[in-house]
Scaffold this active site. Sequence first.
Site, short mmCIF file in Angstrom:
data_model
loop_
_atom_site.label_atom_id
_atom_site.label_comp_id
_atom_site.label_asym_id
_atom_site.label_seq_id
_atom_site.Cartn_x
_atom_site.Cartn_y
_atom_site.Cartn_z
N TYR A 1 -12.13 -9.06 5.52
CA TYR A 1 -10.95 -8.93 4.65
C TYR A 1 -10.53 -10.32 4.20
O TYR A 1 -10.37 -11.22 5.04
CB TYR A 1 -9.78 -8.24 5.38
CG TYR A 1 -8.55 -8.19 4.50
CD1 TYR A 1 -8.44 -7.24 3.48
CD2 TYR A 1 -7.53 -9.12 4.65
CE1 TYR A 1 -7.34 -7.22 2.64
CE2 TYR A 1 -6.42 -9.11 3.81
CZ TYR A 1 -6.33 -8.16 2.82
OH TYR A 1 -5.25 -8.15 1.97
N LYS B 1 -0.66 -17.47 6.42
CA LYS B 1 0.09 -16.69 7.42
C LYS B 1 0.95 -17.53 8.38
O LYS B 1 2.10 -17.82 8.06
CB LYS B 1 -0.87 -15.76 8.17
CG LYS B 1 -1.35 -14.65 7.24
CD LYS B 1 -1.92 -13.45 7.96
CE LYS B 1 -1.93 -12.25 7.04
NZ LYS B 1 -3.27 -11.80 6.66
N ASP C 1 -12.42 -18.34 6.51
CA ASP C 1 -11.07 -17.85 6.24
C ASP C 1 -10.30 -17.78 7.56
O ASP C 1 -10.46 -16.85 8.33
CB ASP C 1 -11.18 -16.48 5.56
CG ASP C 1 -9.83 -15.84 5.29
OD1 ASP C 1 -8.81 -16.32 5.81
OD2 ASP C 1 -9.80 -14.83 4.55
N TYR D 1 0.82 -1.22 0.00
CA TYR D 1 0.00 0.00 0.00
C TYR D 1 0.85 1.27 0.00
O TYR D 1 0.70 2.13 0.85
CB TYR D 1 -0.97 -0.01 1.19
CG TYR D 1 -1.78 -1.29 1.24
CD1 TYR D 1 -2.86 -1.46 0.39
CD2 TYR D 1 -1.43 -2.32 2.09
CE1 TYR D 1 -3.58 -2.63 0.40
CE2 TYR D 1 -2.14 -3.51 2.10
CZ TYR D 1 -3.21 -3.66 1.25
OH TYR D 1 -3.91 -4.82 1.27
C1 LIG Z 1 -3.78 -11.76 5.25
C2 LIG Z 1 -5.11 -12.30 4.99
C3 LIG Z 1 -5.46 -12.77 3.71
C4 LIG Z 1 -4.54 -12.64 2.51
O1 LIG Z 1 -3.37 -13.36 2.66
P1 LIG Z 1 -2.07 -12.98 1.77
O2 LIG Z 1 -1.06 -14.01 2.13
O3 LIG Z 1 -1.68 -11.59 2.20
O4 LIG Z 1 -2.47 -13.03 0.36
C5 LIG Z 1 -6.72 -13.31 3.54
N1 LIG Z 1 -7.58 -13.41 4.56
C6 LIG Z 1 -7.27 -12.98 5.82
C7 LIG Z 1 -8.26 -13.14 6.92
C8 LIG Z 1 -6.03 -12.41 6.07
O5 LIG Z 1 -5.73 -11.97 7.29
#
Ligand SMILES: *Cc1c(COP(=O)(O)O)cnc(C)c1O
Length: 433
Positions: free
Chosen positions: A150, A280, A251, A22
């Site tokens: 997100y 992550k 997610d 960003y």
């Molecule tokens: C960070 C994140 C993503 C995206 O992951 P990237 O490895 O940055 O592409 C998707 N969903 C959630 C909840 C996240 O925290």
Amino acid sequence: MNYSEHWQSLIDYDQQHIWHPYSSSPNPVAPLGVKSTQGSLITLADNRQVVDGMSSWWAAIHGYNHPQINAAMKAQIDTMPHIMFGGLTHEPAVELAKRLVELTPAGLDKVFFADSGSVSMEVAIKIALQYWISRQQSQKNRLLSIRNGYHGDTFATMAVCDPVNGMHHLFNDVLRQSLFAPAPQMGFATESDDQDILELERLLQQHRHEIAALTLEPIVQGAGGMRFYRPAYLEAVRELCTKYDVLMISDEIATGFGRTGKLFACEWAGITPDIMTVGKALTGGNLTLAATLCTETVSNTICEGDPGVLMHGPTFMANPLACATAIASIDLLMESPWQQQIKQIEQHLHSELTPLSKLDGVTDVRVLGAIGVVELERSDLGPQIQAAALEAGAWIRPFGKLIYTMPAFNIPETQLGILSKAIVTAVTQAQAL
Ligand SMILES: *Cc1c(COP(=O)(O)O)cnc(C)c1O
């Protein structure tokens, strides 16, 4: 920061030529130079050591350079850093899949390895769409999401990010139009009137014939607002998805591997989604790797349809080095007293940060597991608070109104003390202005 000539030239080149997350290029905001990392300490270019409050965006749950993980990485490099995954397989992929199938909620038996969190969510969405195509209900091709969500920065994922603080206004013409339910009421332990669930049900009732899947982050909404919500909401979402024949995509990219106090946040509600993503912390923050898991019902349906295969296959799929790193990180986590460590971090952040809620200009302080959040009234104080925290010996990266931390689970107590004090001092100073 006082840079040496060598470092000043690196920073100058960086500002001229490199995009950061960003950021603009040329970048008017100079990034901080980092020389090395060890445990929860970051050594900056001027040799100052600061405590890491970010775990490199939720990922470095064991701190940096953990000897057990580094040893596994070195061993894998000498055996086989990479091999294509089309038509071939290897021990790191199989061993990692075993662990994921075993540790994630019961029923998630199929594993797709992806390169990053966003890509794993793209794959989750593709799986959901292909599922309905296979069931000859291709009109079920829209996504329902939750405000303040997100899910990543790629195009399918942007379309399920919060329409206000996501990038919808920029890319409105090219993003698929998703449906959005109101955000769940705030608070992990809140007594709720279930109005949020009623509104979600209304949307599902009205649009059930066109919705392929619902996407959400379980219990903690991360980058869309650092909001915590009650397990009963998650439980209700599971029931509603089943009732209205909509796939549930959970997610767990930010929440997975212990962060909220459970290994996966879905466990707070005792549910199994149809599709789940992890990323992550999967490799302990050492390499990029993510995975999409789904139930056998979902995978079998796709394979019985036309063309009978899941239409996705990244070049670096199931990279052996990344898989070996993830295995080492997961084994380390499971051998560690992680529940106790997270409880201790939770108690510490709770007792140290909560007094900030009495300050004018602080609207909320909330802590869940190894996540601490201070929400401000103003959204312009971040840079100043970040600088003051750094001065006090800690690295944090506020965004907007949110000053937050998610340290490594094994952060030593003295360093945790430095971190929380730095946040308290920085926020207090900023509010005094
Ligand atoms: C960070 C994140 C993503 C995206 O992951 P990237 O490895 O940055 O592409 C998707 N969903 C959630 C909840 C996240 O925290």
